[in-house]
Motif scaffolding. Structure first.
Motif, mmCIF file in Angstrom:
data_model
loop_
_atom_site.group_PDB
_atom_site.id
_atom_site.type_symbol
_atom_site.label_atom_id
_atom_site.label_comp_id
_atom_site.label_asym_id
_atom_site.label_seq_id
_atom_site.Cartn_x
_atom_site.Cartn_y
_atom_site.Cartn_z
ATOM 1 N N THR A 34 9.955 -4.161 -50.682
ATOM 2 C CA THR A 34 8.656 -4.823 -50.747
ATOM 3 C C THR A 34 8.281 -5.009 -52.205
ATOM 4 O O THR A 34 8.287 -4.051 -52.982
ATOM 5 C CB THR A 34 7.585 -3.992 -50.048
ATOM 6 O OG1 THR A 34 7.985 -3.782 -48.692
ATOM 7 C CG2 THR A 34 6.242 -4.700 -50.090
ATOM 8 N N ASP B 57 5.178 -12.521 -53.515
ATOM 9 C CA ASP B 57 4.985 -11.345 -52.668
ATOM 10 C C ASP B 57 4.033 -11.755 -51.541
ATOM 11 O O ASP B 57 2.815 -11.738 -51.696
ATOM 12 C CB ASP B 57 4.394 -10.196 -53.489
ATOM 13 C CG ASP B 57 4.266 -8.929 -52.660
ATOM 14 O OD1 ASP B 57 4.852 -8.881 -51.565
ATOM 15 O OD2 ASP B 57 3.563 -7.997 -53.108
ATOM 16 N N GLU C 141 11.238 -13.691 -35.281
ATOM 17 C CA GLU C 141 10.276 -13.021 -36.148
ATOM 18 C C GLU C 141 10.688 -13.242 -37.593
ATOM 19 O O GLU C 141 11.879 -13.183 -37.922
ATOM 20 C CB GLU C 141 10.221 -11.523 -35.860
ATOM 21 C CG GLU C 141 9.678 -11.182 -34.479
ATOM 22 C CD GLU C 141 8.207 -11.464 -34.368
ATOM 23 O OE1 GLU C 141 7.737 -11.716 -33.252
ATOM 24 O OE2 GLU C 141 7.525 -11.472 -35.402
ATOM 25 N N LEU D 160 11.669 -12.194 -41.106
ATOM 26 C CA LEU D 160 12.069 -10.989 -41.830
ATOM 27 C C LEU D 160 11.746 -9.723 -41.030
ATOM 28 O O LEU D 160 10.815 -8.996 -41.324
ATOM 29 C CB LEU D 160 11.366 -10.942 -43.194
ATOM 30 C CG LEU D 160 11.566 -12.191 -44.040
ATOM 31 C CD1 LEU D 160 10.906 -12.017 -45.379
ATOM 32 C CD2 LEU D 160 13.028 -12.533 -44.208
ATOM 33 N N ALA E 103 2.323 -11.634 -47.750
ATOM 34 C CA ALA E 103 1.944 -10.692 -46.695
ATOM 35 C C ALA E 103 2.684 -11.029 -45.408
ATOM 36 O O ALA E 103 3.134 -12.155 -45.199
ATOM 37 C CB ALA E 103 0.427 -10.753 -46.468
ATOM 38 N N GLU E 104 2.774 -10.027 -44.535
ATOM 39 C CA GLU E 104 3.504 -10.202 -43.284
ATOM 40 C C GLU E 104 2.870 -11.285 -42.416
ATOM 41 O O GLU E 104 3.575 -12.075 -41.781
ATOM 42 C CB GLU E 104 3.543 -8.874 -42.507
ATOM 43 C CG GLU E 104 4.426 -7.819 -43.149
ATOM 44 C CD GLU E 104 5.904 -8.157 -43.012
ATOM 45 O OE1 GLU E 104 6.247 -9.018 -42.177
ATOM 46 O OE2 GLU E 104 6.721 -7.568 -43.739
ATOM 47 N N ASP E 105 1.534 -11.354 -42.373
ATOM 48 C CA ASP E 105 0.898 -12.353 -41.521
ATOM 49 C C ASP E 105 1.157 -13.766 -42.044
ATOM 50 O O ASP E 105 1.300 -14.719 -41.261
ATOM 51 C CB ASP E 105 -0.606 -12.088 -41.420
ATOM 52 C CG ASP E 105 -1.286 -12.148 -42.784
ATOM 53 O OD1 ASP E 105 -0.622 -11.845 -43.799
ATOM 54 O OD2 ASP E 105 -2.477 -12.514 -42.845
ATOM 55 N N THR F 41 19.346 -11.282 -41.967
ATOM 56 C CA THR F 41 18.241 -12.210 -41.724
ATOM 57 C C THR F 41 18.473 -13.532 -42.438
ATOM 58 O O THR F 41 18.204 -14.618 -41.891
ATOM 59 C CB THR F 41 16.926 -11.589 -42.189
ATOM 60 O OG1 THR F 41 16.712 -10.372 -41.471
ATOM 61 C CG2 THR F 41 15.758 -12.522 -41.960
ATOM 62 N N ARG G 175 13.947 -5.517 -43.200
ATOM 63 C CA ARG G 175 13.381 -5.590 -44.550
ATOM 64 C C ARG G 175 13.094 -4.199 -45.095
ATOM 65 O O ARG G 175 12.403 -3.397 -44.491
ATOM 66 C CB ARG G 175 12.086 -6.410 -44.499
ATOM 67 C CG ARG G 175 11.392 -6.519 -45.838
ATOM 68 C CD ARG G 175 10.222 -7.462 -45.737
ATOM 69 N NE ARG G 175 9.602 -7.663 -47.028
ATOM 70 C CZ ARG G 175 8.623 -8.523 -47.241
ATOM 71 N NH1 ARG G 175 8.175 -9.243 -46.246
ATOM 72 N NH2 ARG G 175 8.100 -8.681 -48.432
ATOM 73 N N LEU H 180 3.931 -14.706 -43.722
ATOM 74 C CA LEU H 180 5.309 -14.997 -43.364
ATOM 75 C C LEU H 180 5.441 -15.339 -41.883
ATOM 76 O O LEU H 180 6.182 -16.248 -41.502
ATOM 77 C CB LEU H 180 6.196 -13.792 -43.689
ATOM 78 C CG LEU H 180 6.448 -13.529 -45.186
ATOM 79 C CD1 LEU H 180 7.106 -12.177 -45.373
ATOM 80 C CD2 LEU H 180 7.315 -14.635 -45.768
ATOM 81 N N HIS H 181 4.706 -14.620 -41.066
ATOM 82 C CA HIS H 181 4.796 -14.856 -39.622
ATOM 83 C C HIS H 181 4.282 -16.246 -39.255
ATOM 84 O O HIS H 181 4.924 -16.964 -38.476
ATOM 85 C CB HIS H 181 3.998 -13.784 -38.874
ATOM 86 C CG HIS H 181 3.998 -13.990 -37.390
ATOM 87 N ND1 HIS H 181 5.074 -13.644 -36.603
ATOM 88 C CD2 HIS H 181 3.065 -14.524 -36.555
ATOM 89 C CE1 HIS H 181 4.800 -13.949 -35.341
ATOM 90 N NE2 HIS H 181 3.588 -14.479 -35.286
#
Length: 781
Positions: free
Chosen positions: A580, A446, A571, A573, A448-450, A483, A577, A452-453
């Protein structure tokens, strides 16, 4: 008749001894002395300078007089116990045996005095002691001892005078001047002086000792020059032609010859040279330096053989204890580069103690890499963590990340390496391997978005296929098929033959009912991948399917809503998406994906910085110390760089001294010590460009220091001086403006800030606002 026999016997003895003085090797062989002592290594048995024979060229040889002298010398000595008196009346075919055999000649490199003789020595040829007296008068103890050693090697029975200054003065002032030229190393001038005097005085002959020493000195100069130029074959040739250089009084020459052998792939001969020094030379500092130099050129096993020659100290310790820590570090570093090399447990234990008590991160790093190269991942992780606790660095983080990947903890590995991912190619490879393993976790992590980015940004920048492919599988696990398809297509664009990415794309396109894309992929991979060509039913993999997929072997003839794009995702995902993963949640549907192997970084020879370990720069050659200084500057360790540059300043080469002074000045500036930087700049002359650069940098640093201390007028003085050398930078213009503001020179401050603000400087604009706040507070309210 008796006197005639005695005369003949004496002549034979004298002739034998004179011949022996010219060729000591033959003398040793003749008298059975070749094996009396330990033979010198093969390197050293290159011959010697031959002493001048005082009797050479004398046609009138008085055998009776020689016999009388020998009889006068030998008659007082009592006969040895059990010795039989020779029969003077009878012929003596072995007449030379009635004279004591000469003592074994000391090997050329050994400077120890000769062994005492059992009987009186033969007549000693005249020894030229002028050089001895000259060096003594000058107080040159080093050359005095070298001269004593040389004369003892040439004349085994010669005893040095108790007071060399008591040797009779040489009244020849021209000869004194020649010795002075020799002492100063002005060999070309000495050659000219000798030639000029011979031209002026045809009957004058220079002392043979002076000419011999001049030949040796010139050979030494050529050898040192060849060594500095790394002309190693020439070094060996000169040493072979001038074996008198290979003595304990010329240890530097021996070091250079040893290096030349090693660099010309004759490591055993180089080891022999180091062995010779440790067996025969007694100077403690030179013995220690020998081991240190050898450790930089010889491998681990030959070094262990050299260390067996260590001598015990008076206090019970060993003579190399002072450098044993550095030797341990050197051996462990070699073990890091060669995973098959087994380092003795004593060295490992010693370094562990140093790492625990010494506080150096580099020691823990050496242990970490050593254990990692031997797949001891738990121990490696322990030492890498210890290194990062003392000093977080790219090397420590990279090692820890590799250990974490090995124990399947890629999420922490990615977090550890992200800060250093751009430090080097090795660091980037380690970071990307961590990302690939992180995205391949099952069940999916799991993230976090940051996170993954940043992973996606780096993957796209580096075009790293394994992680791009894993992004596709990760997106499928979250039911984001569009995606996932984009990531698989991106991986194939970077590597068209990546079969796992092609398989991921074909099953994703089939789940999206994109029959045309599926058919195109099957045709493209026909004969290359059976699982793509014979695609199995994937209906059970489609969550919440509204329309069942076509039956096996058929393709629905329908056009997809959108054609697949070949552009890489910008970007990670995106808004598609919808799922979560939360702690405790259950993922109902899993994507059908092939078993993925963990991506690892091959553990080849570790590429370390040349200055990653801590060593004493004073023990390095000046050129090596200079290189280490710049290396330390590259990794922002200016205080250590200062010491390295200081060692490089001892170089006899002007260019090295110039670079060292320049580097030391920069190091002091980086450390914020502008005063020391100015002093360092004067240690060696600099060219005009460098001198100007240093002066500009020093003035700027002094201006900043003065401003921080609140000395604004002093700051302006330094800025004015700097402006005379170089156009003022925008940041320094802003600094000048604030000086005027603090001195309440508001008009000047406004003028400076407006000029700087016109270039787009935000600091200057802020300075203008500060001026307005002070001069017009009501308006700002």
């Amino acid at each position: 008749m008796k006197s005639s026999l005695v005369a003949i016997s004496a002549a034979v003895v004298v002739a034998t001894l004179v011949t022996g003085l010219k060729d000591r090797a033959a003398l040793q062989e003749r008298f059975g002395l070749g094996s009396a002592g330990k033979p010198a290594p093969e390197l050293m048995m290159m011959g010697r300078i031959k002493p001048t024979d005082a009797s050479a060229g004398n046609p009138e040889f008085n055998a009776q007089l020689v016999a009388d002298k020998i009889e006068a010398i030998t008659s007082p000595s009592p006969p040895a116990p059990g010795a039989r008196e020779p029969d003077a009346a009878a012929p003596q075919p072995a007449a030379p045996q009635t004279v004591a055999q000469p003592a074994p000649v000391t090997p050329p490199i050994v400077s120890a005095p000769p062994a005492p003789q059992q009987a009186a020595a033969p007549a000693q040829p005249a020894v030229d002691e002028s050089a001895l007296r000259y060096f003594a008068s000058r107080g040159d103890k080093v050359r005095l001892q070298a001269e004593i050693s040389r004369l003892q090697a040439l004349y085994p029975n010669w005893v040095p005078p108790a007071d060399p200054l008591a040797v009779p003065q040489n009244g020849d002032k021209q000869l004194e001047a020649m010795w002075q030229l020799y002492s100063d190393g002005r060999y070309a001038e000495l050659r000219k002086a000798v030639a000029d005097r011979q031209a002026a005085d045809a009957g004058w002959q220079p002392p043979a000792d002076l000419l011999d020493r001049l030949d040796v000195a010139e050979a030494r100069a050529r050898l040192v020059n060849a060594s500095d130029l790394k002309q190693y074959a020439t070094v060996v040739d000169i040493a072979a032609a001038t074996p008198s250089l290979l003595t304990c009084s010329e240890v530097d020459v021996l070091w250079r010859v040893a290096e030349a052998f090693i660099q010309t792939e004759r490591a055993q001969r180089g080891q022999d040279a180091y062995t010779y020094i440790l067996k025969n030379c007694a100077n403690p500092a030179e013995r220690q330096a020998t081991v240190e130099k050898a450790s930089t050129l010889l491998a681990y096993q030959p070094m262990q053989a050299l260390l067996t020659l260590e001598r015990p100290a008076a206090d019970g310790s060993k003579e190399f204890d002072a450098i044993r820590d550095n030797l341990t570090r050197r051996f462990m570093a070699e073990g890091n580069d060669d995973p098959k090399l087994v380092i003795a447990p004593d060295y490992i234990a010693r370094l562990e103690k140093l790492a625990e008590t010494g506080g150096l991160a580099s020691d823990a790093l050496l242990l970490g890499w050593y254990q990692l190269r031997r797949n001891n991942d738990a121990d490696a992780e322990k030492w890498f963590r210890a290194a990062r606790a003392k000093q977080d660095s790219a090397a420590a983080s990279q090692g820890l990340a590799l250990a974490l990947i090995a124990r399947k903890a890629p999420e922490e590995a990615e977090a550890v390496m992200f800060r250093w991912h751009a430090d080097s190619e090795d660091a980037t490879s380690t970071y990307l391997a961590a990302t690939a393993n992180l995205m391949a976790l099952q069940p999916p992590a799991d993230l976090a978005e940051d996170v993954l980015h940043r992973i996606a940004t780096e993957v796209i920048a580096r075009k790293y296929v394994p992680t791009a492919q894993q992004f596709g599988w990760y997106a499928r696990s979250l039911n984001q098929f569009q995606t996932a398809a984009r990531w698989f297509e991106t991986a194939l664009a970077w590597k068209p033959d990546d079969e796992p990415s092609a398989y991921g794309l074909v099953i994703t396109r089939e789940q999206l009912s994109d029959s045309k894309a599926v058919l195109d992929l099957q045709r493209a991979w026909a004969g290359r991948s059976s699982r793509i060509t014979n695609l199995e039913d994937t209906s059970s993999l489609i969550p919440n399917a509204v329309t069942p997929p076509p039956e096996k072997g058929t393709l629905a003839a329908q056009q997809p809503a959108a054609q697949p794009t070949q552009n890489p995702p910008t970007e990670p995902l995106p808004a598609e998406r919808r799922i979560t993963l939360q702690p405790g949640s259950q993922v109902v549907v899993r994507a059908a994906r092939p078993a993925m192997e963990t991506v690892t970084v091959p553990r080849g020879p570790r590429q370390t910085r040349g200055c990653s370990t801590t060593i004493d720069a004073g023990q390095l050659k000046p050129a090596d110390a200079l290189s280490r200084g710049w290396c330390l500057m590259d990794i922002n360790r200016p205080m250590e760089a200062i010491s390295a540059f200081e060692a490089a300043l001892q170089s006899p080469t002007r260019k090295v001294r110039e670079d060292a002074a320049y580097g030391q000045s920069l190091a002091y500036l980086r450390a914020g010590l502008s005063g020391n930087a100015a002093v360092a700049a004067t240690k060696a002359p600099q060219n005009r460009q460098r001198a100007a650069e240093l002066q500009v940098a020093i003035l700027a640093d002094r201006a900043l220091s003065a401003f921080d201390a609140g000395r604004y007028r002093e700051t302006l003085i330094y800025l004015d001086q700097r402006a005379q050398l170089q156009q003022e930078r925008i940041d320094l213009m802003v600094l000048r403006g604030y000086c005027y503001l603090n001195l309440k020179m508001y008009g000047d401050a406004t003028r400076i800030f407006e000029a700087a603000a016109a270039t787009g400087s935000r600091d200057a604009a802020r300075g203008l606002a500060d001026v307005r706040n002070v001069t017009h507070p009501d308006v700002n309210d």
